[in-house]
Design an enzyme around this catalytic site. Structure first.
Site, PDB file in Angstrom:
ATOM      1  N   CYS A   7      36.269  41.510  43.737  1.00  0.00           N
ATOM      2  CA  CYS A   7      37.010  42.531  44.482  1.00  0.00           C
ATOM      3  C   CYS A   7      37.212  43.787  43.644  1.00  0.00           C
ATOM      4  CB  CYS A   7      38.363  41.973  44.923  1.00  0.00           C
ATOM      5  SG  CYS A   7      39.149  42.960  46.230  1.00  0.00           S
ATOM      6  N   ASP A 130      47.646  34.455  46.524  1.00  0.00           N
ATOM      7  CA  ASP A 130      47.670  35.347  45.365  1.00  0.00           C
ATOM      8  C   ASP A 130      49.032  35.237  44.689  1.00  0.00           C
ATOM      9  OD1 ASP A 130      46.885  37.240  43.534  1.00  0.00           O
ATOM     10  OD2 ASP A 130      46.771  38.903  44.956  1.00  0.00           O
TER      11      ASP A 130
END
Length: 231
Positions: A7, A130
């Site tokens: 990412c 996360d």
């Protein structure tokens, strides 16, 4: 096979490094406060570079429909990743409106946070677990912080889930062996400085994930196809 997502890519060279390493998903960040932010013009070129080789994920934070439509038109993402405070109702609305798989990020710091993950799993196609950002942090993710993976051992959300937060080439294998996730996601863990991807660390991360997750059965064909990942 564990799905691997890199990412926060922002240059053609680092995109090439991720694709050549064999990343399954690449993430483009549309959050202006992030050091990994890309404009629509830059993102258009990066997405064109990736399409057909990896699934393209657009990371957004609490955007309205007009801004989301501009992103969809510019890069035709395979997944819309919602990393803000979007409610389950908003997640479902975005999914219906744009006809794209949606991945909702859920911040985890304690066992109670998993109830939120279950609420989102009822509407999202994928869940990203996360680490919860520190109080007052500018970024909702990409802070390089881990969370206690023991909290989610054996977790069954009824949806494929991806793990992020503090992962790097040195730690990804342990996370895969412990959690058997559908996927792993890295951003700051493959950088030399905030927003500056390191091709060597990208290659090392993908290699470590492949070595640990090649046989874990998490990357089902159905889940990979729904994420736009070439089989």
């Amino acid at each position: 096979m564990t799905t691997v997502k890199i990412c926060g890519l922002s240059t053609a060279d680092t995109m090439a490094a991720a694709l050549d390493a064999g990343a399954d998903l690449i993430g483009l960040v549309f959050f202006p406060k992030s050091p990994r932010f890309v404009s629509l013009e830059t993102a258009r070129g990066l997405a064109a570079q990736a399409h057909g080789r990896a699934g393209v994920v657009a990371l957004t934070v609490d955007l309205d429909d007009a801004a989301l439509a501009a992103i969809v038109d510019a890069i035709s993402p395979d997944i819309l990743q919602l990393h803000g405070s979007e409610t389950p109702e908003r997640v479902a609305e975005i999914q219906r409106r744009f006809g794209r798989p949606v991945m909702k990020a859920v911040a985890v710091a304690e066992a109670g946070d998993l109830a939120r993950a279950r609420n989102y799993a009822a509407v999202a196609d994928h869940i990203l677990l996360d680490a919860k950002p520190p109080r007052g942090a500018v970024l909702p993710g990409g802070n390089g912080l881990p969370f206690d993976h023991r909290l989610v051992v054996g977790l069954d959300l009824g949806r494929s889930f991806m793990v992020s937060g503090g992962l790097g080439p040195e730690t990804v294998a342990e996370a895969i062996r412990l959690l058997h996730p559908w996927g792993v996601d890295v951003s700051s863990g493959v950088e030399g400085a905030p927003g500056e991807k390191d091709p060597a660390r990208i290659r090392a991360f993908v290699a470590a994930a492949r070595a640990a997750g090649g046989q874990n059965g998490a990357g089902t064909s159905e889940a990979r196809v729904s994420a736009g990942i070439p089989l």
